[in-house]
Design a protein around this motif. Structure first.
Motif, PDB file in Angstrom:
ATOM      1  N   MET A  25       0.833  -1.215   0.000  1.00 17.63           N
ATOM      2  CA  MET A  25       0.000   0.000   0.000  1.00 17.63           C
ATOM      3  C   MET A  25       0.863   1.258   0.000  1.00 17.63           C
ATOM      4  N   HIS A  26       1.960   1.222   0.739  1.00 14.42           N
ATOM      5  CA  HIS A  26       2.843   2.377   0.787  1.00 14.42           C
ATOM      6  C   HIS A  26       3.467   2.660  -0.580  1.00 14.42           C
ATOM      7  N   ALA A  27       3.755   1.586  -1.319  1.00 13.82           N
ATOM      8  CA  ALA A  27       4.426   1.730  -2.624  1.00 13.82           C
ATOM      9  C   ALA A  27       3.472   2.008  -3.768  1.00 13.82           C
ATOM     10  N   GLN A  28       2.170   1.996  -3.536  1.00 18.20           N
ATOM     11  CA  GLN A  28       1.191   2.158  -4.617  1.00 18.20           C
ATOM     12  C   GLN A  28       1.456   3.372  -5.510  1.00 18.20           C
ATOM     13  N   PRO A  29       1.854   4.532  -4.958  1.00 17.66           N
ATOM     14  CA  PRO A  29       2.080   5.690  -5.830  1.00 17.66           C
ATOM     15  C   PRO A  29       3.239   5.522  -6.812  1.00 17.66           C
ATOM     16  N   LYS A  50      -1.960  -2.333 -11.730  1.00 14.48           N
ATOM     17  CA  LYS A  50      -2.225  -3.758 -11.921  1.00 14.48           C
ATOM     18  C   LYS A  50      -1.229  -4.607 -11.137  1.00 14.48           C
ATOM     19  N   PHE A  51       0.023  -4.152 -11.103  1.00 13.47           N
ATOM     20  CA  PHE A  51       1.039  -4.883 -10.354  1.00 13.47           C
ATOM     21  C   PHE A  51       0.733  -4.821  -8.862  1.00 13.47           C
ATOM     22  N   GLU A  81      -1.263  -7.748  -4.009  1.00 17.82           N
ATOM     23  CA  GLU A  81      -2.235  -7.916  -2.935  1.00 17.82           C
ATOM     24  C   GLU A  81      -2.866  -9.299  -2.972  1.00 17.82           C
ATOM     25  N   VAL A  82      -3.168  -9.793  -4.173  1.00 15.75           N
ATOM     26  CA  VAL A  82      -3.734 -11.143  -4.307  1.00 15.75           C
ATOM     27  C   VAL A  82      -2.689 -12.192  -3.949  1.00 15.75           C
ATOM     28  N   ALA A  83      -1.462 -12.001  -4.448  1.00 13.35           N
ATOM     29  CA  ALA A  83      -0.374 -12.932  -4.154  1.00 13.35           C
ATOM     30  C   ALA A  83      -0.099 -12.989  -2.655  1.00 13.35           C
ATOM     31  N   ASN A  84      -0.258 -11.860  -1.980  1.00 11.24           N
ATOM     32  CA  ASN A  84      -0.067 -11.764  -0.537  1.00 11.24           C
ATOM     33  C   ASN A  84      -0.984 -12.736   0.203  1.00 11.24           C
ATOM     34  N   LEU A  85      -2.211 -12.821  -0.248  1.00 10.30           N
ATOM     35  CA  LEU A  85      -3.179 -13.724   0.372  1.00 10.30           C
ATOM     36  C   LEU A  85      -2.934 -15.175  -0.022  1.00 10.30           C
TER      37      LEU A  85
END
Length: 256
Positions: free
Chosen positions: A103-107, A112-113, A118-122
């Motif tokens: 989330m911190h790196a989103q900017p 899409k990455f 986030e999906v891979a995290n789960l």
């Protein structure tokens, strides 16, 4: 009573405590995490990034407490399967710091990455949790932590630092590098003494790492568009500046 690690047991009020120093160093990690959670909760920085970081410290405190008590001190009484609560909860903690980093790196990353991460995290959490539950093998906890910290947290915070010279991210990626020493001491079984064995050394590295993650969280600021620099310098410049603690960006004297 001799443990697999070779550390003798002690008797306290006729109660047997296995691996007393290993238990103590586990609880040392717990204490650092509780301190970090308390201080950050009191500071109450807004946003999901800081919320996930607070959860990381709280969940890791619970995991290491259970690990110390059930996985070491009284493991002889409860059995090997009771190592699982501490192991599995620690995986949730790693998931939390991964999610905070994403989330911190989103900017500074592709949308899409970011969604993919986030999906891979789960998915990786569920995969390694099932494998660990069925095998009762701590190796898979190590693999999960190595993936989460080494392949998600470290590169994302380095990328943020490269693009913004964010001081919190600098501390985070350097702390992950330092934390790899814990895995080194654990796998190589290098200790100082039977009363301070490889597990104690690894736990000490982890406790120090937790403190520096806390220091990084204090410096971590939510990124704004104006923080992102077009002239970010080279990869090697950023790496060199990161180790030196420099916040200069080539061509951007405003960051001096």
């Amino acid at each position: 009573m001799q443990s697999d690690s070779g550390q003798p047991s002690i008797e306290v009020f006729d109660i047997t405590i296995m691996e007393p120093m290993v238990t103590f160093t586990d609880l040392w990690i717990t204490s650092v995490c509780v301190y970090a959670f308390y201080k950050l909760a009191k500071l109450d920085k807004k946003g999901k990034v800081h919320q996930y970081i607070r959860w990381y410290f709280l969940i890791m405190a619970i995991a290491t407490f259970l690990g110390g008590i059930l996985g070491h001190a009284f493991q002889y009484a409860v059995g090997l399967s009771w190592k699982l609560p501490g192991w599995l909860i620690s995986m949730l903690a790693v998931m939390a710091i991964e999610r905070a980093s994403i989330m911190h790196a989103q900017p500074v990353i592709n949308d899409k990455f970011g969604k993919f991460l986030e999906v891979a995290n789960l998915v990786e959490l569920l995969t390694f949790a099932v494998i660990t539950f069925t095998t009762l093998n701590f190796f898979f906890i190590q693999v999960h932590s190595a993936y989460g910290l080494g392949l998600v947290v470290l590169p994302l915070h380095f990328l943020v630092y490269w693009r913004t010279r964010n001081e919190g991210s600098r501390i985070f990626f350097l702390t992950v590098i330092f934390a790899t020493l814990a895995a080194f001491f654990y796998t190589s079984e290098i200790g100082i003494h039977k009363w301070f064995n490889h597990l104690d050394v690894a736990h000490t590295v982890m406790a120090i790492s937790m403190y520096f993650f806390y220091r990084g969280a204090l410096k971590l600021e939510i990124l704004k568009p104006e923080d992102i620099k077009e002239d970010k310098g080279t990869f090697w410049d950023a790496l060199k500046d990161g180790f030196k603690g420099s916040q200069k960006v080539k061509g951007h004297s405003d960051l001096k």
